[in-house]
Design a protein around this motif. Structure first.
Motif, PDB file in Angstrom:
ATOM      1  N   ILE A   1       0.858  -1.177   0.000  1.00 46.02           N
ATOM      2  CA  ILE A   1       0.000   0.000   0.000  1.00 46.02           C
ATOM      3  C   ILE A   1       0.897   1.230   0.000  1.00 46.02           C
ATOM      4  O   ILE A   1       1.940   1.251   0.651  1.00 46.02           O
ATOM      5  CB  ILE A   1      -0.966  -0.014   1.203  1.00 46.02           C
ATOM      6  CG1 ILE A   1      -2.023   1.057   1.022  1.00 46.02           C
ATOM      7  CG2 ILE A   1      -0.245   0.120   2.524  1.00 46.02           C
ATOM      8  CD1 ILE A   1      -3.216   0.872   1.921  1.00 46.02           C
TER       9      ILE A   1
ATOM     10  N   THR B   1      -1.775  -3.796   0.609  1.00 50.56           N
ATOM     11  CA  THR B   1      -1.671  -3.915   2.059  1.00 50.56           C
ATOM     12  C   THR B   1      -0.234  -3.658   2.508  1.00 50.56           C
ATOM     13  O   THR B   1       0.687  -3.618   1.690  1.00 50.56           O
ATOM     14  CB  THR B   1      -2.140  -5.317   2.523  1.00 50.56           C
ATOM     15  OG1 THR B   1      -2.203  -5.350   3.940  1.00 50.56           O
ATOM     16  CG2 THR B   1      -1.217  -6.413   2.017  1.00 50.56           C
ATOM     17  N   SER B   2      -0.049  -3.525   3.799  1.00 45.31           N
ATOM     18  CA  SER B   2       1.304  -3.429   4.354  1.00 45.31           C
ATOM     19  C   SER B   2       2.000  -4.769   4.167  1.00 45.31           C
ATOM     20  O   SER B   2       1.380  -5.829   4.340  1.00 45.31           O
ATOM     21  CB  SER B   2       1.251  -3.093   5.848  1.00 45.31           C
ATOM     22  OG  SER B   2       0.703  -1.816   6.037  1.00 45.31           O
TER      23      SER B   2
END
Length: 180
Positions: free
Chosen positions: A101, A129-130
């Motif tokens: 992200i 996402t992370s």
């Protein structure tokens, strides 16, 4: 100074050269990626903006030249993967495609957006996402993207060999109208 004059003139410089064949060749052979020691600066105000203050990427690129690798992964101060020095990153993990992200640092490239759209349209699940650095130890496949390279499969990541194929075999078809 830091403030440009209100009536400044724009100068355009255009250069036309042949497309370097070695860039396309790496789509077949794959690339070697190392991890950079340089951390990306946290600045949500400038995240997602391609500006001229890319000093971390400049320093990481100098480090990359010394390593002999093709690209270096860059992380934020929490140890999350964000991007390469000149590319966006996609990980294939159990048939899911994960891309970091881009919210507090990094650039969500044009080719990254095209890839996300085309992969989603063709039945792949792309998750933004992370990505903690530890997640890289378990991925099945990794590929990079930017508007010049299109995509490159990663054959070696921080000394660990990776398979080339799978999703990358489909990218040439999915991007046939945008690849050089």
């Amino acid at each position: 100074g830091y403030k440009p004059p209100q009536n400044s003139q724009i100068n355009w410089v255009i250069s036309l050269t042949d497309f370097p064949e070695w860039i396309a060749a790496k789509r077949q052979s794959g690339v070697v990626v190392v991890n950079s020691r340089v951390k990306l600066t946290y600045d949500p105000m400038f995240s997602r903006v391609k500006h001229l203050n890319r000093l971390p990427q400049v320093i990481a690129s100098m480090e990359l030249d010394e390593s002999g690798a093709d690209e270096a992964f860059m992380y934020d101060f929490q140890g999350n993967l964000v991007e390469g020095t000149k590319s966006n990153v996609f990980l294939v993990d159990n048939s899911k495609i994960i891309t970091p992200i881009i919210d507090s640092c990094g650039i969500p490239g044009v080719m990254r957006q095209i890839l996300i759209e085309r992969l989603n349209e063709n039945g792949f699940e792309v998750i933004e996402t992370s990505v903690p650095s530890s997640q890289l130890e378990a991925v099945d496949e990794v590929f990079l993207s930017n508007s010049i390279i299109g995509y490159w499969p990663v054959k070696s990541l921080a000394g660990r060999d990776l398979a080339i194929g799978g999703v990358c075999d489909k990218l040439s078809y999915l991007l046939k109208d945008v690849l050089i």
